[in-house]
Design a protein around this motif. Structure first.
Motif, PDB file in Angstrom:
ATOM      1  N   CYS A  19       0.607  -3.702  -3.620  1.00 15.60           N
ATOM      2  CA  CYS A  19      -0.452  -2.740  -3.296  1.00 15.60           C
ATOM      3  C   CYS A  19      -1.423  -3.327  -2.278  1.00 15.60           C
ATOM      4  CB  CYS A  19      -1.187  -2.325  -4.565  1.00 15.60           C
ATOM      5  SG  CYS A  19      -0.167  -1.297  -5.633  1.00 15.60           S
ATOM      6  N   TYR A  21      -0.696  -5.641  -0.110  1.00 14.72           N
ATOM      7  CA  TYR A  21       0.060  -5.742   1.141  1.00 14.72           C
ATOM      8  C   TYR A  21       0.080  -4.397   1.869  1.00 14.72           C
ATOM      9  CZ  TYR A  21       3.995  -6.898   4.231  1.00 14.72           C
ATOM     10  OH  TYR A  21       4.798  -7.119   5.331  1.00 14.72           O
ATOM     11  N   LEU A  22       0.239  -3.312   1.109  1.00 12.67           N
ATOM     12  CA  LEU A  22       0.297  -1.972   1.701  1.00 12.67           C
ATOM     13  C   LEU A  22      -1.079  -1.375   1.953  1.00 12.67           C
ATOM     14  CD1 LEU A  22       3.140  -0.421  -0.489  1.00 12.67           C
ATOM     15  CD2 LEU A  22       3.318  -1.170   1.896  1.00 12.67           C
ATOM     16  N   LEU A  55       9.116  -3.088   1.599  1.00 13.70           N
ATOM     17  CA  LEU A  55       7.784  -2.558   1.921  1.00 13.70           C
ATOM     18  C   LEU A  55       7.651  -2.340   3.422  1.00 13.70           C
ATOM     19  CD1 LEU A  55       5.581  -4.773  -0.427  1.00 13.70           C
ATOM     20  CD2 LEU A  55       6.419  -2.452  -0.845  1.00 13.70           C
ATOM     21  N   ASP A  56       8.138  -3.302   4.203  1.00 15.63           N
ATOM     22  CA  ASP A  56       8.091  -3.171   5.666  1.00 15.63           C
ATOM     23  C   ASP A  56       8.928  -1.983   6.137  1.00 15.63           C
ATOM     24  OD1 ASP A  56       6.418  -5.379   5.863  1.00 15.63           O
ATOM     25  OD2 ASP A  56       8.063  -6.771   6.283  1.00 15.63           O
ATOM     26  N   MET A  59       7.075   1.283   5.385  1.00 17.11           N
ATOM     27  CA  MET A  59       5.991   1.524   6.348  1.00 17.11           C
ATOM     28  C   MET A  59       6.561   1.924   7.710  1.00 17.11           C
ATOM     29  SD  MET A  59       3.224   1.255   4.679  1.00 17.11           S
ATOM     30  CE  MET A  59       1.880   0.954   5.806  1.00 17.11           C
TER      31      MET A  59
END
Length: 68
Positions: A19, A21-22, A55-56, A59
Motif C-alpha cells: 500500500c 509502495y502504491l 504492482l509495477d 500501475m
C-alpha cells in the motif's frame, strides 16, 4: 554451461508495504481484493503478499495517455 539470470529477486511485500509502495490506503487495496480487482497477489495460508513486478505491471496497465 553458464546460465545468467536477468531477473532481480526481491522479497514479496506485505499488505502495508504494498500500500505504501502504491500510495493507497489498506482499505482500498482490501476492497479491491475482495471485489477481485486490483494488482495480483499471492496467498500463503492467511498471509497476503505482493510481488513488486505485479504492482509495477498493475500501475503500468493503468497509465492514461493525454488526449489532444
Amino acid at each position: 554451461m553458464t546460465t545468467t539470470s536477468t531477473t532481480t529477486t526481491t522479497a514479496p511485500m506485505n499488505e502495508a508495504q504494498a500500500c505504501k509502495y502504491l500510495g493507497l490506503s489498506i482499505h482500498t487495496v482490501r476492497q479491491w481484493r475482495h471485489l477481485g480487482k486490483g494488482p495480483l497477489y499471492v496467498k500463503v495460508g492467511r498471509a497476503v503478499r505482493y510481488r513488486q513486478a505485479d504492482l509495477d505491471a498493475y500501475m503500468q496497465s493503468r497509465t492514461v495517455a493525454p488526449q489532444a
